[in-house]
Design a protein around this motif. Structure first.
Motif, mmCIF file in Angstrom:
data_model
loop_
_atom_site.group_PDB
_atom_site.id
_atom_site.type_symbol
_atom_site.label_atom_id
_atom_site.label_comp_id
_atom_site.label_asym_id
_atom_site.label_seq_id
_atom_site.Cartn_x
_atom_site.Cartn_y
_atom_site.Cartn_z
ATOM 1 N N ASP A 120 0.853 -1.185 0.000
ATOM 2 C CA ASP A 120 0.000 0.000 0.000
ATOM 3 C C ASP A 120 0.887 1.231 0.000
ATOM 4 O O ASP A 120 1.992 1.212 0.543
ATOM 5 C CB ASP A 120 -0.894 0.015 1.242
ATOM 6 N N PHE A 121 0.383 2.299 -0.627
ATOM 7 C CA PHE A 121 1.182 3.522 -0.676
ATOM 8 C C PHE A 121 0.381 4.656 -0.057
ATOM 9 O O PHE A 121 -0.842 4.610 0.034
ATOM 10 C CB PHE A 121 1.590 3.865 -2.118
ATOM 11 N N ALA A 122 1.091 5.665 0.358
ATOM 12 C CA ALA A 122 0.450 6.822 0.986
ATOM 13 C C ALA A 122 -0.083 7.739 -0.106
ATOM 14 O O ALA A 122 0.677 8.245 -0.936
ATOM 15 C CB ALA A 122 1.443 7.560 1.860
ATOM 16 N N VAL A 123 -1.397 7.924 -0.107
ATOM 17 C CA VAL A 123 -2.033 8.739 -1.137
ATOM 18 C C VAL A 123 -1.615 10.201 -0.997
ATOM 19 O O VAL A 123 -1.487 10.904 -2.005
ATOM 20 C CB VAL A 123 -3.568 8.585 -1.043
ATOM 21 N N ASP A 124 -1.403 10.658 0.205
ATOM 22 C CA ASP A 124 -1.056 12.066 0.397
ATOM 23 C C ASP A 124 0.331 12.399 -0.147
ATOM 24 O O ASP A 124 0.663 13.556 -0.337
ATOM 25 C CB ASP A 124 -1.166 12.457 1.869
ATOM 26 N N LYS A 125 1.142 11.394 -0.422
ATOM 27 C CA LYS A 125 2.476 11.659 -0.970
ATOM 28 C C LYS A 125 2.492 11.638 -2.495
ATOM 29 O O LYS A 125 3.512 11.933 -3.101
ATOM 30 C CB LYS A 125 3.475 10.629 -0.442
#
Length: 126
Positions: A103-108
């Motif tokens: 999973d990746f951080a959407v805010d980044k």
């Protein structure tokens, strides 16, 4: 020899030296064994073949035990991998290797549409 009936007869055994006499050094009772058996070449060849066959058999058994141990280790590894695949998202590459999906951080992530820092006035239409 007649049986000894008294204790004093037993203590004065003829095998013991007298107290005042010098003890003679007894002659050793051991002697080397000399074998004069002829060596049969055919028998020696058969013994060597048998020894080689036993060595091959031990090697096969050792290899079988090693293969069994490796199979068991591989089975445990695959079992652990299947358990982890059930818990985590994954996919496969073209060679069939597992790729773990993270999973990746959407805010980044970069913004898709930039917000403009100015405001456009609307014309009043009459």
């Amino acid at each position: 020899r007649p049986p000894m009936s008294s204790r004093s007869a037993r203590s004065s055994d003829s095998r013991r030296p007298a107290k005042g006499a010098k003890a003679e050094k007894p002659e050793p009772r051991s002697f080397p064994i000399i074998e004069d058996t002829p060596v049969d070449e055919a028998e020696e060849i058969l013994r060597e073949r048998k020894a080689q066959e036993e060595a091959r058999k031990r090697e096969r058994e050792r290899k079988a035990r090693e293969d069994e141990r490796l199979d068991e280790a591989n089975r445990l590894r695959v079992e652990a991998l299947h358990e982890e695949m059930a818990r985590r998202p994954h996919t496969f590459d073209a060679d069939g290797n597992i790729i773990w999906v993270q999973d990746f951080a959407v805010d980044k992530l970069p913004r898709v549409s930039e917000l403009v820092p100015f405001y456009v006035k609307r014309d009043l239409i009459r």
